[in-house]
Write an enzyme that holds these catalytic residues in place. Structure first.
Site, PDB file in Angstrom:
ATOM      1  N   GLU A  85       8.827  -6.229   1.543  1.00  0.00           N
ATOM      2  CA  GLU A  85       7.832  -7.199   2.002  1.00  0.00           C
ATOM      3  C   GLU A  85       6.915  -7.626   0.859  1.00  0.00           C
ATOM      4  OE1 GLU A  85       7.323  -5.963   6.640  1.00  0.00           O
ATOM      5  OE2 GLU A  85       6.103  -4.853   5.230  1.00  0.00           O
ATOM      6  N   CYS A  98       0.923 -10.311  -3.292  1.00  0.00           N
ATOM      7  CA  CYS A  98       1.056  -8.869  -3.474  1.00  0.00           C
ATOM      8  C   CYS A  98       2.550  -8.560  -3.404  1.00  0.00           C
ATOM      9  CB  CYS A  98       0.270  -8.186  -2.353  1.00  0.00           C
ATOM     10  SG  CYS A  98       0.458  -6.406  -2.306  1.00  0.00           S
ATOM     11  N   CYS A 105       9.065   4.538  -1.413  1.00  0.00           N
ATOM     12  CA  CYS A 105       8.177   5.058  -2.457  1.00  0.00           C
ATOM     13  C   CYS A 105       8.229   6.575  -2.406  1.00  0.00           C
ATOM     14  CB  CYS A 105       6.737   4.577  -2.213  1.00  0.00           C
ATOM     15  SG  CYS A 105       5.563   5.143  -3.458  1.00  0.00           S
ATOM     16  N   CYS A 109       1.766   9.577  -0.674  1.00  0.00           N
ATOM     17  CA  CYS A 109       0.341   9.617  -0.316  1.00  0.00           C
ATOM     18  C   CYS A 109       0.250   9.742   1.208  1.00  0.00           C
ATOM     19  CB  CYS A 109      -0.381   8.351  -0.788  1.00  0.00           C
ATOM     20  SG  CYS A 109      -0.345   8.158  -2.575  1.00  0.00           S
ATOM     21  N   CYS A 112      -0.561   6.648   3.609  1.00  0.00           N
ATOM     22  CA  CYS A 112       0.072   5.342   3.360  1.00  0.00           C
ATOM     23  C   CYS A 112       1.387   5.213   4.100  1.00  0.00           C
ATOM     24  CB  CYS A 112       0.302   5.164   1.858  1.00  0.00           C
ATOM     25  SG  CYS A 112       1.104   3.614   1.444  1.00  0.00           S
ATOM     26  N   CYS A 326      -3.055  -3.443   3.146  1.00  0.00           N
ATOM     27  CA  CYS A 326      -2.713  -2.338   2.251  1.00  0.00           C
ATOM     28  C   CYS A 326      -2.215  -1.152   3.056  1.00  0.00           C
ATOM     29  CB  CYS A 326      -3.954  -1.836   1.520  1.00  0.00           C
ATOM     30  SG  CYS A 326      -4.735  -3.068   0.554  1.00  0.00           S
TER      31      CYS A 326
HETATM   32  N1  SAH Z   1       1.636   2.839  -5.633  1.00  0.00           N
HETATM   33  C1  SAH Z   1       0.642   1.945  -6.153  1.00  0.00           C
HETATM   34  C2  SAH Z   1       0.772   0.580  -5.569  1.00  0.00           C
HETATM   35  C3  SAH Z   1       0.466   0.490  -4.091  1.00  0.00           C
HETATM   36  S1  SAH Z   1      -1.051  -0.313  -3.982  1.00  0.00           S
HETATM   37  C4  SAH Z   1      -0.711   2.555  -5.977  1.00  0.00           C
HETATM   38  O1  SAH Z   1      -0.820   3.612  -5.355  1.00  0.00           O
HETATM   39  O2  SAH Z   1      -1.676   2.033  -6.513  1.00  0.00           O
HETATM   40  C5  SAH Z   1      -1.517  -0.150  -2.366  1.00  0.00           C
HETATM   41  C6  SAH Z   1      -2.962   0.270  -2.263  1.00  0.00           C
HETATM   42  O3  SAH Z   1      -3.305   0.404  -0.887  1.00  0.00           O
HETATM   43  C7  SAH Z   1      -3.173   1.623  -2.882  1.00  0.00           C
HETATM   44  O4  SAH Z   1      -4.456   1.705  -3.424  1.00  0.00           O
HETATM   45  C8  SAH Z   1      -3.060   2.506  -1.672  1.00  0.00           C
HETATM   46  O5  SAH Z   1      -3.609   3.747  -1.887  1.00  0.00           O
HETATM   47  C9  SAH Z   1      -3.779   1.698  -0.632  1.00  0.00           C
HETATM   48  N2  SAH Z   1      -3.434   2.052   0.738  1.00  0.00           N
HETATM   49  C10 SAH Z   1      -2.375   2.726   1.176  1.00  0.00           C
HETATM   50  N3  SAH Z   1      -2.393   2.867   2.504  1.00  0.00           N
HETATM   51  C11 SAH Z   1      -3.512   2.253   2.921  1.00  0.00           C
HETATM   52  C12 SAH Z   1      -4.074   2.025   4.202  1.00  0.00           C
HETATM   53  N4  SAH Z   1      -3.470   2.441   5.312  1.00  0.00           N
HETATM   54  N5  SAH Z   1      -5.224   1.332   4.261  1.00  0.00           N
HETATM   55  C13 SAH Z   1      -5.813   0.862   3.150  1.00  0.00           C
HETATM   56  N6  SAH Z   1      -5.320   1.029   1.926  1.00  0.00           N
HETATM   57  C14 SAH Z   1      -4.185   1.727   1.802  1.00  0.00           C
END
Ligand code: SAH
Length: 334
Positions: A85, A98, A105, A109, A112, A326
């Site tokens: 996506e 984006c 991945c 985390c 996420c 995000c």
């Molecule tokens: N792997 C990279 C790129 C992904 S960026 C990274 O970690 O930076 C996506 C961003 O959204 C990251 O900062 C991630 O931590 C954040 N993110 C993940 N899940 C989220 C959620 N449910 N709500 C808000 N931000 C989230």
């Protein structure tokens, strides 16, 4: 095509051709979007035959578009049937996409959604470039900003991501200015070091989300490999070397990392560094137990940072109702 300008020049040289033909080939591919090599009218027959032999142009397909106010989410089907996506956001300063960098991945985390599915594979360079080309075609407008913040950990697919940036940044390709491109990593320290050696103006963002090893270890397994001390040292080195400001992303998880002591620890950690903190209201998902910090907790956290002279904003929200926000992107559509 996966080839950066330099790679294409090398290829041309190896074929006994002049390097400048790279420019013509880029114009055909990216500006005229002509994919039949036989129609490259200013390119000689011999070179056309080599191109036909050596390059197989492949395409991803836009399969679904979900539209919300100021945001659109695109589902793409890759040639091996995998799905990814990308998200388009209309900001007052321009149109930002984006992009995803991997199918799935591996960073895991805890909060996420994208990380729930293990990584299937890296995206090829062309698969990232085409996310942007297809979106430009769909909206019939130029994209001005790119963030590599979709599905995947860009620094876990480092070479392809770097090549992708070289292509979209090239004036004969998509001509997206390097200062308008941001790569976000959860903290792969050796790659941050590689990234600082590149002589360019591309922005770096770090998903920090915690100011101590204790908190980071709880929510981000990567911290067990590269501790917060190693990460901060690398960032200090990056800032000293590049003279560029780093964006720190901090997702606000209720009662997990949003306490007063967390804010103070963050102030302590970042004091004196050329950074800008982006507090991200957590987007709750169906499967995960974390909750978004309340407005009061978020404001209090924000004010502690502000009072201590840390540059900070609370991120503007996009895409919640079409699950384009995000951490809500997935490689499977529901
Ligand atoms: N792997 C990279 C790129 C992904 S960026 C990274 O970690 O930076 C996506 C961003 O959204 C990251 O900062 C991630 O931590 C954040 N993110 C993940 N899940 C989220 C959620 N449910 N709500 C808000 N931000 C989230």
């Amino acid at each position: 095509m996966n080839y950066t300008p330099e790679m294409l020049e090398e290829y041309l040289t190896s074929k006994g051709e002049k390097k400048f033909k790279q420019v013509q080939i880029y114009e055909w591919l990216y500006q005229k979007q002509e994919y039949d090599f036989d129609n490259f009218s200013n390119v000689g027959k011999i070179l056309i035959n080599s191109l036909k032999e050596d390059f197989n142009l492949e395409f991803i397909k836009m399969e679904q578009v979900l539209e919300g106010p100021l945001v659109k989410k695109f589902l793409f089907r890759l040639i091996d049937n995998e799905k990814i996506e990308a998200v388009l956001m209309e900001h007052d300063y321009g149109l930002s996409v984006c992009v995803s960098s991997e199918v799935g991945c591996n960073m895991g985390c805890k909060f996420c959604e994208s990380g729930r599915l293990k990584k299937v594979r890296n995206l090829e360079t062309y698969e990232m470039v085409e996310q942007i080309i297809l979106i430009e075609k769909y909206i019939n407008k130029k994209i001005t900003h790119v963030v590599v913040m979709g599905i995947g950990e860009p620094f876990d697919n480092y070479d392809n991501v770097i090549n992708f940036i070289k292509i979209i940044n090239n004036p004969k390709a998509l001509a997206i200015g390097s200062r308008h491109i941001t790569v976000s990593t959860c903290g792969l320290v050796p790659k941050i070091k590689d990234f600082m050696d590149l002589d360019w103006q591309v922005n770096l963002a770090i998903s920090l989300h915690g100011a101590t090893n204790e908190i980071r270890n709880q929510i981000m397994p990567v911290n067990k490999v590269y501790s917060i001390e190693q990460l901060i040292d690398a960032l200090k080195e990056y800032i000293a070397k590049t003279n560029r400001r780093v964006t720190i992303e901090y997702v606000m998880l209720n009662m997990v990392n949003d306490k007063e002591e967390d804010a103070l620890a963050l102030v302590n950690l970042l004091k004196g560094m050329n950074v800008y903190v982006n507090l991200i209201p957590y987007n709750e998902t169906n499967h995960i137990e974390f909750k978004r910090s309340t407005k009061e907790r978020m404001d209090k956290f924000f004010n502690i940072l502000k009072k201590n002279k840390i540059n900070v904003t609370i991120r503007k929200e996009f895409g919640g109702n079409i699950k384009a926000a995000c951490g809500q992107l997935r490689s499977e559509s529901d």
